[in-house]
Design a protein around this motif. Structure first.
Motif, PDB file in Angstrom:
ATOM      1  N   GLN A  24       1.225  -1.107  -0.176  1.00 38.28           N
ATOM      2  CA  GLN A  24      -0.236   0.428  -0.064  1.00 38.28           C
ATOM      3  C   GLN A  24       0.619   1.217   0.047  1.00 38.28           C
ATOM      4  N   GLN A  25       1.997   0.880  -0.309  1.00 34.95           N
ATOM      5  CA  GLN A  25       2.782   2.311  -0.490  1.00 34.95           C
ATOM      6  C   GLN A  25       2.489   3.019  -1.366  1.00 34.95           C
ATOM      7  N   HIS A  26       0.803   2.945  -2.450  1.00 30.73           N
ATOM      8  CA  HIS A  26       0.508   3.992  -3.115  1.00 30.73           C
ATOM      9  C   HIS A  26      -0.198   5.197  -2.829  1.00 30.73           C
ATOM     10  N   LEU A  27      -0.411   4.390  -1.044  1.00 29.91           N
ATOM     11  CA  LEU A  27      -1.261   5.219   0.456  1.00 29.91           C
ATOM     12  C   LEU A  27      -0.291   5.420   1.156  1.00 29.91           C
ATOM     13  N   LEU A  28       0.421   4.749   1.484  1.00 28.83           N
ATOM     14  CA  LEU A  28       0.818   5.217   2.704  1.00 28.83           C
ATOM     15  C   LEU A  28       2.618   5.558   2.709  1.00 28.83           C
ATOM     16  N   GLY A  29       3.348   5.273   1.475  1.00 34.30           N
ATOM     17  CA  GLY A  29       4.725   6.253   1.056  1.00 34.30           C
ATOM     18  C   GLY A  29       4.714   7.453   1.236  1.00 34.30           C
ATOM     19  N   PRO A  30       6.021   8.043   1.467  1.00 34.81           N
ATOM     20  CA  PRO A  30       6.514   9.367   1.724  1.00 34.81           C
ATOM     21  C   PRO A  30       5.549  10.166   1.209  1.00 34.81           C
ATOM     22  N   GLY A  31       4.485  11.419   1.888  1.00 33.94           N
ATOM     23  CA  GLY A  31       3.873  12.337   0.430  1.00 33.94           C
ATOM     24  C   GLY A  31       3.039  11.691  -0.704  1.00 33.94           C
ATOM     25  N   MET A  32       2.271  10.244  -0.129  1.00 36.11           N
ATOM     26  CA  MET A  32       0.678  10.208  -0.256  1.00 36.11           C
ATOM     27  C   MET A  32       0.022  10.193   0.642  1.00 36.11           C
ATOM     28  N   SER A  33      -1.336  10.355   0.273  1.00 37.05           N
ATOM     29  CA  SER A  33      -2.609  10.656   0.325  1.00 37.05           C
ATOM     30  C   SER A  33      -2.761  10.514   1.720  1.00 37.05           C
ATOM     31  N   LEU A  34      -2.918   8.875   2.114  1.00 39.50           N
ATOM     32  CA  LEU A  34      -3.256   8.364   3.537  1.00 39.50           C
ATOM     33  C   LEU A  34      -1.833   9.052   4.449  1.00 39.50           C
ATOM     34  N   ARG A  35      -0.799   8.779   4.003  1.00 44.05           N
ATOM     35  CA  ARG A  35       0.292   8.774   4.504  1.00 44.05           C
ATOM     36  C   ARG A  35      -0.072  10.819   5.319  1.00 44.05           C
ATOM     37  N   ILE A  36      -0.204  11.257   4.675  1.00 40.42           N
ATOM     38  CA  ILE A  36      -0.545  12.989   5.140  1.00 40.42           C
ATOM     39  C   ILE A  36      -1.309  13.339   5.508  1.00 40.42           C
ATOM     40  N   ALA A  37      -2.613  12.569   5.740  1.00 37.48           N
ATOM     41  CA  ALA A  37      -3.309  12.178   6.947  1.00 37.48           C
ATOM     42  C   ALA A  37      -3.210  12.207   7.636  1.00 37.48           C
ATOM     43  N   PHE A  38      -2.111  11.062   7.924  1.00 40.45           N
ATOM     44  CA  PHE A  38      -1.769  10.512   9.365  1.00 40.45           C
ATOM     45  C   PHE A  38      -1.038  11.243   9.732  1.00 40.45           C
ATOM     46  N   GLU A  39      -0.403  11.830   8.862  1.00 39.64           N
ATOM     47  CA  GLU A  39       0.931  12.358   9.350  1.00 39.64           C
ATOM     48  C   GLU A  39       0.219  14.593   9.309  1.00 39.64           C
ATOM     49  N   SER A  40      -0.944  14.609   9.475  1.00 40.72           N
ATOM     50  CA  SER A  40      -1.783  15.856   9.976  1.00 40.72           C
ATOM     51  C   SER A  40      -2.030  16.299  10.597  1.00 40.72           C
ATOM     52  N   GLY A  41      -1.947  15.161  11.927  1.00 43.50           N
ATOM     53  CA  GLY A  41      -2.910  15.337  13.636  1.00 43.50           C
ATOM     54  C   GLY A  41      -4.703  15.657  13.521  1.00 43.50           C
ATOM     55  N   GLN A  42      -4.703  15.053  12.669  1.00 41.14           N
ATOM     56  CA  GLN A  42      -6.260  15.582  12.419  1.00 41.14           C
ATOM     57  C   GLN A  42      -6.941  14.257  11.723  1.00 41.14           C
ATOM     58  N   PRO A  43      -7.873  13.541  12.077  1.00 46.74           N
ATOM     59  CA  PRO A  43      -8.583  11.981  11.889  1.00 46.74           C
ATOM     60  C   PRO A  43      -8.918  12.416  11.040  1.00 46.74           C
ATOM     61  N   HIS A  44      -9.977  12.068   9.866  1.00 47.13           N
ATOM     62  CA  HIS A  44     -11.162  12.546   9.137  1.00 47.13           C
ATOM     63  C   HIS A  44     -11.842  10.575   9.294  1.00 47.13           C
ATOM     64  N   SER A  45     -12.375  11.019   8.311  1.00 48.84           N
ATOM     65  CA  SER A  45     -14.261   9.703   8.060  1.00 48.84           C
ATOM     66  C   SER A  45     -13.599   8.926   6.929  1.00 48.84           C
ATOM     67  N   CYS A  46     -12.794   7.737   7.114  1.00 45.76           N
ATOM     68  CA  CYS A  46     -12.671   7.393   5.306  1.00 45.76           C
ATOM     69  C   CYS A  46     -13.756   5.775   5.503  1.00 45.76           C
ATOM     70  N   ILE A  47     -13.479   5.298   3.867  1.00 49.29           N
ATOM     71  CA  ILE A  47     -13.285   4.192   3.619  1.00 49.29           C
ATOM     72  C   ILE A  47     -12.714   3.521   3.379  1.00 49.29           C
TER      73      ILE A  47
END
Length: 430
Positions: A24-47
């Motif tokens: 899942q590095q297309h989501l969790l790799g550096p600069g990827m969308s879900l990684r950014i969400a983790f690092e934002s400090g603000q959780p959001h609802s997702c599927i």
């Protein structure tokens, strides 16, 4: 990572940090969308949408850890409205308690909840009482209410690739959960897992127990087949038998034999082939072997794939079987397939030929002064909507032909039309 031998292997190897996640590095790799969400400090609802064993639950748990949130898990298969009410009460208590903790409510197989059950989450998601994370193996566009879907980001998880699965085997060996495994046996295990980490881990655990009972120092391919039995023998994705069988299916469809086509199709399903893979192959057959002889074939193949996404196994497999028989009985033509490959081969070896001046776009005054578009004949203004004698190929390729329709199905009519257009072109050129 800390682990105890009595824990299931899947739990012992479950990632404790984002860096431990495999795949899942297309989501969790550096600069990827879900990684950014983790690092934002603000959780959001997702599927989280993806096949089994791709890490949906793991990612949800890691998100709770990253935000120091209470993690509540609900199974849509076993749970109901009561579980949702309990989650609301616990989330309220966590929010209003001394620690004022956030809550993440994780709903596994969320597509199994009906509309009213899914609607029960809406007011609490909107109020911010908890962050909602749903996991599904089905297309959320069809299976999740639009109101809930509009309030959640959708992340698409992919099956693990071979390197990812080999990393899991290595990690299991690093914690001495399994004995040494021969390379050929690892190849078979990886093929059998078919991108599903959970399937691989459960298989490794079965092998570890059997190897320990026999005091085996190394697992080889022969022993692997003997222990796992017919299921491993039949399911040989990536091996010779798998590709021989899909070849037999494709050739039976091409040969217009509905009985043989259905036989090989069911053989593949029975052997463990992913119906989504089968659907992709049927779409390919419709394009490669039928083409414009029956354009409905491609639409039917796409419809069958969509039906499977909606219904899943086993109901959706019937739509695929219907498509197999239709493709087998449809008139055959590989004219588009041949034309496409001929053009690709020409372009690969040919130079970059300039676009003829009369076909160029002329949006500026300068381009018009340079004769861009000069002399172009607008087909709609010509008799019959056809500019007889007009040239559209680059210089040096005049008269080149790639597409030659066959005398079967709709291509009979297409061939007639093409012959008439070529006659008009020739007449205008005389």
């Amino acid at each position: 990572m800390a682990s105890t031998p009595h824990q299931p292997l899947a739990e012992r190897l479950r990632p404790r940090t984002l860096g431990e996640v495999i795949g899942q590095q297309h989501l969790l790799g550096p600069g990827m969308s879900l990684r950014i969400a983790f690092e934002s400090g603000q959780p959001h609802s997702c599927i989280l949408w993806g096949p089994p064993g791709t890490g949906k639950t793991t990612i949800a748990r890691l998100m709770a850890d990253a935000f120091d949130a209470q993690f509540l898990s609900i199974s849509a298969v076993l749970g109901g409205v009561k579980d949702i009410r309990d989650a609301v009460e616990r989330a309220t208590a966590a929010r209003d308690g001394l620690e004022q903790r956030r809550t993440i409510v994780f709903v596994d197989e969320v597509h199994r909840f009906n509309k009213s059950q899914q609607d029960a989450f809406l007011p609490h998601v909107e109020s911010g009482l908890f962050t909602f994370i749903g996991a599904t193996t089905e297309n959320p566009s069809f299976e999740v209410n639009s109101a809930l879907l509009s309030r959640a980001a959708v992340y698409v998880l992919q099956p693990l690739n071979e390197d990812d699965l080999r990393q899991i085997v290595t990690r299991a060996q690093d914690i001495k959960a399994v004995p040494a495994i021969a390379g050929t046996a690892i190849d078979r295990l990886v093929a059998y897992a078919d991108g599903d980490a959970r399937r691989l881990l459960n298989t490794l655990e079965t092998l570890a127990v059997a190897a320990s009972a026999e005091k085996l120092a190394e697992i080889n391919d022969e022993w692997l087949l003997r222990v796992l039995g017919e299921r491993m023998r039949r399911y040989d994705k990536g091996g010779e038998q798998f590709y021989d069988t899909i070849s037999a299916l494709h050739k039976s469809v091409r040969g217009s034999d509905p009985d043989a086509s259905l036989y090989w199709f069911v053989r593949m399903l029975d052997g463990g082939a992913d119906p989504r893979y089968m659907a992709r192959r049927l779409v390919r057959m419709a394009s490669e072997d039928i083409g414009l002889a029956d354009p409905r074939a491609l639409r039917l193949a796409l419809d069958a794939a969509e039906v499977y996404e909606r219904l899943g196994t086993p109901e959706g497999e019937l739509a695929l079987a219907e498509c197999v028989i239709y493709l087998a009985m449809a008139p055959k033509s590989n004219a588009i397939y041949k034309a496409y490959n001929d053009v690709r081969a020409l372009i690969k070896k040919d130079g970059t030929r300039p676009v003829p001046m009369h076909l160029r776009n002329a949006p500026t005054k300068l381009m018009k002064e340079l004769d861009y578009g000069r002399g172009y004949r607008y087909a709609h203004d010509e008799e019959g909507g056809f500019a007889a004698g007009e040239r559209y190929l680059p210089d040096g390729l005049e008269g080149q032909r790639f597409y030659e329709p066959v005398e079967r199905g709709l291509e009979i009519r297409i061939a007639e039309k093409l012959r008439e257009l070529r006659r008009l072109n020739k007449k205008d050129g005389d």
